[in-house]
Design a protein around this motif. Structure first.
Motif, PDB file in Angstrom:
ATOM      1  N   ILE A  29       0.861  -1.190   0.000  1.00  0.00           N
ATOM      2  CA  ILE A  29       0.000   0.000   0.000  1.00  0.00           C
ATOM      3  C   ILE A  29       0.895   1.237   0.000  1.00  0.00           C
ATOM      4  CG2 ILE A  29      -1.736   1.261   1.341  1.00  0.00           C
ATOM      5  CD1 ILE A  29      -2.460  -1.471   2.625  1.00  0.00           C
ATOM      6  N   GLU A  30       0.763   2.064  -1.006  1.00  0.00           N
ATOM      7  CA  GLU A  30       1.646   3.236  -1.128  1.00  0.00           C
ATOM      8  C   GLU A  30       0.822   4.504  -1.382  1.00  0.00           C
ATOM      9  OE1 GLU A  30       4.928   4.206  -0.708  1.00  0.00           O
ATOM     10  OE2 GLU A  30       4.021   6.118  -1.245  1.00  0.00           O
ATOM     11  N   ALA A  31       1.048   5.504  -0.556  1.00  0.00           N
ATOM     12  CA  ALA A  31       0.281   6.754  -0.647  1.00  0.00           C
ATOM     13  C   ALA A  31       0.598   7.551  -1.913  1.00  0.00           C
ATOM     14  CB  ALA A  31       0.569   7.608   0.583  1.00  0.00           C
ATOM     15  N   ARG A  32       1.848   7.510  -2.333  1.00  0.00           N
ATOM     16  CA  ARG A  32       2.255   8.326  -3.491  1.00  0.00           C
ATOM     17  C   ARG A  32       1.869   7.633  -4.806  1.00  0.00           C
ATOM     18  NH1 ARG A  32       6.284  11.747  -1.203  1.00  0.00           N
ATOM     19  NH2 ARG A  32       7.154  10.810   0.673  1.00  0.00           N
ATOM     20  N   PRO A  33       1.859   8.409  -5.897  1.00  0.00           N
ATOM     21  CA  PRO A  33       1.588   7.765  -7.190  1.00  0.00           C
ATOM     22  C   PRO A  33       2.823   7.065  -7.759  1.00  0.00           C
ATOM     23  CG  PRO A  33       1.749  10.156  -7.429  1.00  0.00           C
ATOM     24  CD  PRO A  33       1.901   9.875  -5.966  1.00  0.00           C
ATOM     25  N   GLY A  72       9.597   6.263  -2.321  1.00  0.00           N
ATOM     26  CA  GLY A  72       9.556   7.092  -1.115  1.00  0.00           C
ATOM     27  C   GLY A  72      10.581   8.211  -1.150  1.00  0.00           C
ATOM     28  N   ARG A  73      11.516   8.156  -0.200  1.00  0.00           N
ATOM     29  CA  ARG A  73      12.518   9.229  -0.109  1.00  0.00           C
ATOM     30  C   ARG A  73      13.672   9.059  -1.100  1.00  0.00           C
ATOM     31  NH1 ARG A  73      13.158   9.057   6.186  1.00  0.00           N
ATOM     32  NH2 ARG A  73      11.838   7.203   5.986  1.00  0.00           N
ATOM     33  N   VAL A  74      13.588   8.075  -1.969  1.00  0.00           N
ATOM     34  CA  VAL A  74      14.456   8.029  -3.161  1.00  0.00           C
ATOM     35  C   VAL A  74      13.601   8.649  -4.258  1.00  0.00           C
ATOM     36  CG1 VAL A  74      15.673   6.563  -4.808  1.00  0.00           C
ATOM     37  CG2 VAL A  74      15.599   5.933  -2.373  1.00  0.00           C
ATOM     38  N   GLU A 114      20.890  10.169  -2.486  1.00  0.00           N
ATOM     39  CA  GLU A 114      21.762  10.270  -3.660  1.00  0.00           C
ATOM     40  C   GLU A 114      22.964   9.337  -3.566  1.00  0.00           C
ATOM     41  OE1 GLU A 114      22.598  14.265  -4.684  1.00  0.00           O
ATOM     42  OE2 GLU A 114      24.270  13.766  -6.028  1.00  0.00           O
ATOM     43  N   PHE A 115      23.614   9.282  -2.386  1.00  0.00           N
ATOM     44  CA  PHE A 115      24.882   8.562  -2.282  1.00  0.00           C
ATOM     45  C   PHE A 115      24.717   7.195  -1.652  1.00  0.00           C
ATOM     46  CE2 PHE A 115      25.840  13.136  -1.696  1.00  0.00           C
ATOM     47  CZ  PHE A 115      26.419  13.340  -2.934  1.00  0.00           C
ATOM     48  N   ILE A 116      25.529   6.277  -2.140  1.00  0.00           N
ATOM     49  CA  ILE A 116      25.676   4.989  -1.463  1.00  0.00           C
ATOM     50  C   ILE A 116      26.946   5.139  -0.637  1.00  0.00           C
ATOM     51  CG2 ILE A 116      26.026   2.523  -1.761  1.00  0.00           C
ATOM     52  CD1 ILE A 116      24.724   2.784  -4.549  1.00  0.00           C
ATOM     53  N   THR A 137      19.688   5.925   6.209  1.00  0.00           N
ATOM     54  CA  THR A 137      20.242   5.622   4.882  1.00  0.00           C
ATOM     55  C   THR A 137      19.336   4.662   4.101  1.00  0.00           C
ATOM     56  OG1 THR A 137      21.482   3.691   5.628  1.00  0.00           O
ATOM     57  CG2 THR A 137      22.621   5.811   5.767  1.00  0.00           C
ATOM     58  N   VAL A 138      19.561   4.634   2.795  1.00  0.00           N
ATOM     59  CA  VAL A 138      18.857   3.680   1.935  1.00  0.00           C
ATOM     60  C   VAL A 138      19.313   2.258   2.287  1.00  0.00           C
ATOM     61  CG1 VAL A 138      18.550   2.903  -0.452  1.00  0.00           C
ATOM     62  CG2 VAL A 138      18.559   5.342   0.075  1.00  0.00           C
ATOM     63  N   ALA A 139      20.622   2.108   2.523  1.00  0.00           N
ATOM     64  CA  ALA A 139      21.144   0.779   2.885  1.00  0.00           C
ATOM     65  C   ALA A 139      20.453   0.277   4.146  1.00  0.00           C
ATOM     66  CB  ALA A 139      22.654   0.858   3.096  1.00  0.00           C
TER      67      ALA A 139
END
Ligand SMILES: Cc1cc2nc3c(=O)[nH]c(=O)nc-3n(C[C@H](O)[C@H](O)[C@H](O)COP(=O)(O)OP(=O)(O)OC[C@H]3O[C@@H](n4cnc5c(N)ncnc54)[C@H](O)[C@@H]3O)c2cc1C
Length: 451
Positions: A36-40, A44-46, A63-65, A431-433
């Protein structure tokens, strides 16, 4: 029974890095999953913007890994994405002069070791600001370290846990450099999110975009969720499952944007209180030309003319103190970044004023007249994560005394509610990680219960 009424195994709340990574593992393990995702969109934050006039994708969120061992790099490689290693080149800018900041990393390293020593002596956590204000920190370095803590962790130094940064000194590692390798996904971070989504088993998974969860009713072994969607925010048919995996951003959970009935138990409320949401202002500026690449530009500003191009610039005192270029790709794009207190001040301004102040800051940092920058400027892009109802902030940091909070937040409730997301990962918070590995950890927890 209509499809809407079908009870799946897992409802995953949120299709950011954590939710997608979890859904992928769950669906591959044979479970039926609805995301379930609110955005189209997913991610998310990526949040990557593909501007046809820009040779590089514009990253308005992550942006960065950071570092090679992170979860992200192996996944990006598995996805066949081009991953670019960034040149390790950081300059300090002051009064129109640029100076390599090699020694600065030692300062950061020393801070982390000092924090561990103080912690051992005190026996309890304390705010990082106490260390920054102490005599141990040379006055000349104080402002830079404060900028670093606010920029990198998006943290208020008087709320940031010393314990969360402390690094125990073991013999010989005092000289370790904290600065690790950094990477970027050439096609944009959204390519990784798309790969995760495309990898969901289509027979067992459904991703519902533009679907805002409003309330969750749960008891052991059964969850139902009420959602709204569409332009008129109409109520959608109720969804139900045996379990729910919650990956909502910390600030969304804290603000009670999704009601839980019964309410989340007190240990969860305490865990939420132990983690803070950091704010960031990030702006991407696209110019007609990469004027900073002209040999004269660097010759006039660097004492030693090196072969290294401009990568990261840091200036203490400027309203937007950190800037970076798109190296190793040469493109006329600059990104400005500021966290915590200064970010909150900028976000309180109207959007035109944010751009204006960013240009003034860049003019100060680069020692280029503001008018010239404006003439060169083609476009700008930014996203207000604080005002975004589905994020309400940039990323999390651990508050004083909150070191166990991410683990407590992650703990499943009654074998029915499971939790993931960057805030549940103390070691890689923000972080994304951290989000990806938290999603995979939560998927394993669900599988232990359902399989
Ligand atoms: C400006 C900025 C720069 C950053 N830079 C970096 C970086 O360089 N490197 C890095 O590693 N990390 C960076 N981060 C942090 C990184 O983006 C996050 O840690 C990570 O993306 C979080 O993933 P997540 O899955 O935990 O949360 P999210 O990506 O936020 O996913 C949660 C999802 O839940 C959805 N949602 C919210 N409310 C509801 C609701 N009511 N109903 C249904 N769905 C809902 C949201 O729309 C979202 O898609 C940055 C973040 C920002 C904002």
């Amino acid at each position: 029974m209509s499809r809407d009424r079908k009870r799946v195994d897992v409802l995953v709340l949120g299709a950011g890095a954590a939710g997608l990574a979890a859904a992928r593992d769950l669906s591959h393990a044979g479970l039926h999953v609805t995301v379930i995702e609110a955005r189209p969109r997913v991610g998310g934050r990526v949040f990557t913007v593909h501007d046809p006039r820009s040779p590089v994708p514009l990253e308005l969120g992550a942006e960065f890994i950071h570092g090679e061992s992170a979860e992200t790099l192996p996944l990006a490689r598995a996805a066949g994405l081009a991953v670019l290693e960034l040149p390790v080149s950081h300059d300090f800018a002051s009064a129109g002069r640029f100076k390599p900041m090699g020694d600065f990393w030692r300062l950061v390293d020393r801070m982390n070791h000092d924090l561990a020593r103080r912690l051992a002596a005190r026996g309890k956590d304390f705010p990082v600001s106490e260390y920054l204000d102490s005599r141990r920190v040379p006055a000349a370095s104080r402002g830079l370290l404060r900028d670093f803590v606010q920029g990198f962790y998006a943290a208020h130094p008087d709320r940031l846990s010393a314990q969360s940064l402390a690094v125990e000194t073991t013999e010989g590692d005092e000289e370790d450099e904290v600065e690790g390798k950094q990477f970027r996904i050439a096609n944009g971070g959204d390519a990784l999110m798309k790969w995760l989504r495309d990898g969901l088993d289509p027979d067992r998974t459904e991703v519902r975009l533009s679907t805002v969860a409003e309330s969750v009713q749960w008891k052991r072994g059964a969850v139902t969720v009420v959602c709204r969607g569409g332009a008129d925010r109409a109520r959608l048919p109720t969804l139900s499952a045996r379990t729910m995996l919650i990956t909502l951003p910390l600030a969304v959970l804290k603000a009670g944007m999704v009601r839980f009935d019964p309410a989340l138990p007190p240990p969860k409320q305490r865990a939420l209180a132990g983690i803070e949401t950091g704010q960031v202002f990030k702006i991407v500026l696209r110019f007609r030309e990469a004027f900073w690449e002209e040999p004269e530009f660097l010759r006039e500003r660097r004492a030693k003319a090196g072969s290294k191009g401009l990568s990261f610039l840091h200036a203490h005192g400027a309203e937007v103190p950190t800037w970076w270029t798109s190296l190793p790709v040469r493109a006329p794009v600059l990104t400005g970044y500021v966290g915590a207190v200064a970010a909150e001040q900028l976000l309180a301004e109207e959007p035109p004023s944010r751009l204006e102040r960013s240009l003034v800051a860049l003019s100060e940092v680069f020692a280029v007249p503001r008018r010239e920058l404006e003439e060169q400027l083609d476009a700008s892009a930014t996203h207000d994560w604080r005002a975004d109802p589905f994020a309400r902030g940039a990323y999390s940091y651990i508050g004083v005394g909150g070191n166990d909070a991410p683990r407590a937040l992650a703990r499943p409730v009654d074998g029915t509610l499971f939790f993931a997301g960057e805030a549940t990962n103390g070691a890689e918070i923000g972080t994304v990680a951290g989000a990806l590995s938290s999603g995979r950890r939560a998927a394993r927890e669900v599988l232990r219960v359902l399989k």
